[in-house]
Design a protein around this motif. Structure first.
Motif, PDB file in Angstrom:
ATOM      1  N   VAL A 127      -1.727  66.089  19.637  1.00 50.32           N
ATOM      2  CA  VAL A 127      -3.166  65.835  19.673  1.00 50.32           C
ATOM      3  C   VAL A 127      -3.899  67.040  20.247  1.00 50.32           C
ATOM      4  CG1 VAL A 127      -4.985  64.421  20.710  1.00 50.32           C
ATOM      5  CG2 VAL A 127      -2.920  63.333  19.827  1.00 50.32           C
ATOM      6  N   THR A 161     -18.666  48.326  16.119  1.00 53.60           N
ATOM      7  CA  THR A 161     -18.398  49.605  15.471  1.00 53.60           C
ATOM      8  C   THR A 161     -18.794  49.559  13.998  1.00 53.60           C
ATOM      9  OG1 THR A 161     -16.522  49.983  16.950  1.00 53.60           O
ATOM     10  CG2 THR A 161     -16.627  51.324  14.964  1.00 53.60           C
ATOM     11  N   LYS A 202      -9.004  50.659  11.454  1.00 51.03           N
ATOM     12  CA  LYS A 202      -9.777  50.877  12.675  1.00 51.03           C
ATOM     13  C   LYS A 202      -9.857  49.614  13.511  1.00 51.03           C
ATOM     14  CE  LYS A 202     -12.941  54.595  11.249  1.00 51.03           C
ATOM     15  NZ  LYS A 202     -14.377  54.928  11.025  1.00 51.03           N
ATOM     16  N   VAL A 221      -8.612  60.584  17.085  1.00 53.86           N
ATOM     17  CA  VAL A 221      -8.585  59.310  17.813  1.00 53.86           C
ATOM     18  C   VAL A 221      -7.380  58.481  17.384  1.00 53.86           C
ATOM     19  CG1 VAL A 221      -9.786  57.121  18.162  1.00 53.86           C
ATOM     20  CG2 VAL A 221     -11.073  59.262  18.202  1.00 53.86           C
ATOM     21  N   ALA A 279      -4.188  60.026  18.856  1.00 53.11           N
ATOM     22  CA  ALA A 279      -4.099  59.802  20.299  1.00 53.11           C
ATOM     23  C   ALA A 279      -3.740  58.354  20.593  1.00 53.11           C
ATOM     24  CB  ALA A 279      -5.429  60.160  20.969  1.00 53.11           C
ATOM     25  N   ASP A 280      -4.350  57.428  19.844  1.00 53.41           N
ATOM     26  CA  ASP A 280      -4.060  56.019  20.068  1.00 53.41           C
ATOM     27  C   ASP A 280      -2.616  55.700  19.713  1.00 53.41           C
ATOM     28  OD1 ASP A 280      -5.401  53.250  20.578  1.00 53.41           O
ATOM     29  OD2 ASP A 280      -4.189  52.971  18.773  1.00 53.41           O
ATOM     30  N   ARG A 337     -12.596  63.888  13.707  1.00 54.68           N
ATOM     31  CA  ARG A 337     -12.600  63.149  14.970  1.00 54.68           C
ATOM     32  C   ARG A 337     -11.819  61.841  14.821  1.00 54.68           C
ATOM     33  NH1 ARG A 337     -15.484  59.034  17.180  1.00 54.68           N
ATOM     34  NH2 ARG A 337     -15.851  59.089  19.436  1.00 54.68           N
ATOM     35  N   GLU A 338     -11.982  61.163  13.674  1.00 56.58           N
ATOM     36  CA  GLU A 338     -11.285  59.897  13.455  1.00 56.58           C
ATOM     37  C   GLU A 338      -9.771  60.096  13.460  1.00 56.58           C
ATOM     38  OE1 GLU A 338     -13.865  60.964  11.752  1.00 56.58           O
ATOM     39  OE2 GLU A 338     -15.369  59.499  12.443  1.00 56.58           O
ATOM     40  N   SER A 368      -5.984  48.515  21.314  1.00 59.19           N
ATOM     41  CA  SER A 368      -6.401  49.244  22.510  1.00 59.19           C
ATOM     42  C   SER A 368      -7.002  48.279  23.531  1.00 59.19           C
ATOM     43  CB  SER A 368      -7.427  50.322  22.141  1.00 59.19           C
ATOM     44  OG  SER A 368      -6.851  51.313  21.321  1.00 59.19           O
ATOM     45  N   ARG A 407      -6.572  49.042  15.237  1.00 62.46           N
ATOM     46  CA  ARG A 407      -6.365  50.030  16.293  1.00 62.46           C
ATOM     47  C   ARG A 407      -7.208  49.693  17.521  1.00 62.46           C
ATOM     48  NH1 ARG A 407      -7.135  54.151  13.322  1.00 62.46           N
ATOM     49  NH2 ARG A 407      -9.247  54.741  13.910  1.00 62.46           N
ATOM     50  N   GLN A 408      -8.464  49.336  17.312  1.00 64.03           N
ATOM     51  CA  GLN A 408      -9.344  49.043  18.440  1.00 64.03           C
ATOM     52  C   GLN A 408      -8.961  47.736  19.132  1.00 64.03           C
ATOM     53  OE1 GLN A 408     -13.520  49.552  17.543  1.00 64.03           O
ATOM     54  NE2 GLN A 408     -13.150  51.401  16.350  1.00 64.03           N
TER      55      GLN A 408
END
Length: 473
Positions: free
Chosen positions: A129, A295, A302, A144, A147-148, A140-141, A309, A305-306
């Motif tokens: 990353v 979002t 997405k 992220v 990293a996730d 950017r997506e 998290s 993933r969110q």
């Protein structure tokens, strides 16, 4: 900053190496001493989890040989005769075999090997990353997501998904007499009775035509579930978090004696005598484990993933995410260009079901219905009315339709001087504020229906016992 970040990586690796060679050799020795343990760990530990490549290859060969017979250093030797490191490994493993310990020690070795391996993968992922962050062509997506995925290494472990029926039967019998694990609303009793306790891995599809109160139902259900201690995350794809929160504040203030109308909360025209109820509702929400995610452009990937998290953040605080609400399914962004509505709805339906199962969550997804409902004399929905995809009907563990006869009768109001007006008014009084919960599919129980109350002025849905409950009293 990135240089300092890289220095921290290097310092961490030097100060605290993420490997334990002694644990790895001890683990292999214990498996050689008791071959029956190999089957128990084969699906949960991989050759790549060993920091010493040779030990990983030895472990892989042990798994292969155990499928057809006994395993020891003698049977392993021919496969590593040309490896210069094997003679030393042979003598160490032979000694470890003689010093094999109890099963509890083997488990301790196993836990540490897999934990350190997970951390090594996390470090490697975060290094990637950092390198990607320097590449301006990486979006950017993507950063992220990478990293996730790296951080997820600490939370996600490889587990076996297979066991004997006898083992599963033991779990079932041991659960007798204990509280049922799952989600209930508590404030919509008749709905709880109709759909039962929603179990982890359940996909619940809530359908209805516009104006039936689908969003009010899922928000009222969410508030009730959070009040019972279930962690809730609402993905609001149709409304902003501000609009949805105003609805929920109006819902929270509602009682049989009245409440603060949604219109007042929506427009910011709350009266002075109503402000106390709104503040009390806000303070109550401060105590509840419920959050809203608004979002934009949310794809299935997405969302998952969110949600993962958020689940990890709650787990770090000793809390648990149990219910994920999606309002609504067809508004989710397409994962790729050119997808037909059918392909999109099918992909989302399958993905949400797999997500619910893999994470042990209840997923409640709102779905729109086709206009075919309006063409029938009886406008109560059927599973075939789910718009865009029959896959939704197949994947759902529970299908729940919201139907209000009052909404249709309003459109048929005759002239006050018409002879049919009194008959129409009588029919309206009979269905005023009533909502039907239709359950044509319930995988773990019988289908059926129930009655509840819908209070549109407060965006609130309640159960059939509302006026006789403690809240009503």
């Amino acid at each position: 900053m990135s240089g300092a970040f890289e220095e921290q990586f290097a310092t961490a690796e030097t100060a605290s190496p993420l490997y334990n060679v002694e644990a790895e050799i001890g683990f292999l020795g214990d498996l050689l001493a008791n071959n029956r343990l190999i089957d128990e760990v084969a699906d949960r530990c991989r050759p790549a989890d060993f920091s010493v490549p040779l030990y990983g290859r030895i472990y892989g060969k042990m798994i292969e040989q155990s499928a057809s017979g006994a395993v020891d250093v003698v049977t392993l030797a021919p496969h590593f005769a040309e490896d210069g490191e094997w003679p030393r490994a042979y003598s160490v493993l032979a000694a470890a075999n003689l010093n094999a310990g109890p099963k509890a020690r083997t488990k301790a070795y196993f836990d540490q090997i897999t934990m350190l391996s997970s951390r090594r993968r996390m470090v490697a992922g975060l290094k990637d990353v950092v390198a990607s962050a320097r590449d301006l062509s990486v979006t950017r997506e993507e950063l992220v997501a990478n990293a996730d995925e790296a951080v997820a290494e600490l939370a996600e472990q490889v587990v076996t998904a297979q066991g004997s029926v006898g083992q599963y039967a033991d779990v079932v019998i041991n659960s007798f007499g204990k509280p049922i694990i799952g989600v209930r609303c508590g404030t919509i009793n008749s709905l709880d009775d109709a759909i039962g306790v929603l179990r982890p891995s359940n996909l619940v599809v809530v359908g209805g035509r516009p104006g039936m109160g689908k969003t009010s139902l899922v928000t009222s259900y969410s508030i009730g579930a959070a009040g019972m201690g279930h962690g809730v995350l609402i993905f609001s794809l149709e409304m902003s978090a501000d609009e949805l929160t105003r609805r929920m504040l109006a819902d929270m203030t509602f009682s049989p004696r009245g409440g603060v109308p949604y219109e007042h909360v929506r427009d910011g025209t709350v009266r002075s005598h109503e402000m106390g109820a709104v503040i009390a509702a806000k303070e109550r929400f401060d105590e509840l484990p419920i959050e809203i995610n608004e979002t934009s452009g949310l794809t299935l990937a997405k969302l998952i993933r969110q949600a993962r998290s958020h689940k990890r953040r709650l787990a770090a605080k000793g809390e648990k995410l149990e219910l994920v609400v999606v309002d609504y399914l067809q508004l989710m962004a397409h994962s790729r260009k050119g997808m037909s509505p059918y392909e999109h709805a099918s992909e989302v339906s399958v993905g949400l079901k797999q997500f619910a199962k893999s994470e042990g969550l209840v997923v409640m997804a709102v779905a729109q219905l086709s206009r075919d409902v309006e063409k029938r004399p009886d406008k109560r929905p059927m599973p075939s009315d789910l718009r865009d995809s029959g896959q939704i009907e197949q994947d759902a563990d529970v299908i729940l339709f919201v139907y209000r006869e009052e909404e249709y009768l309003k459109k048929e109001e005759p002239d006050p001087f018409d002879n049919k007006y009194e008959e129409w008014r009588t029919d309206m009084e009979a269905v005023r504020n009533k909502v039907e919960f239709l359950v044509p599919k319930r995988r773990s129980g019988p289908s059926g229906k129930a009655i509840g109350w819908f209070f549109g002025a407060n965006s609130a849905v309640r159960g059939s016992d509302f006026y006789s409950s403690r809240e009503g009293a």
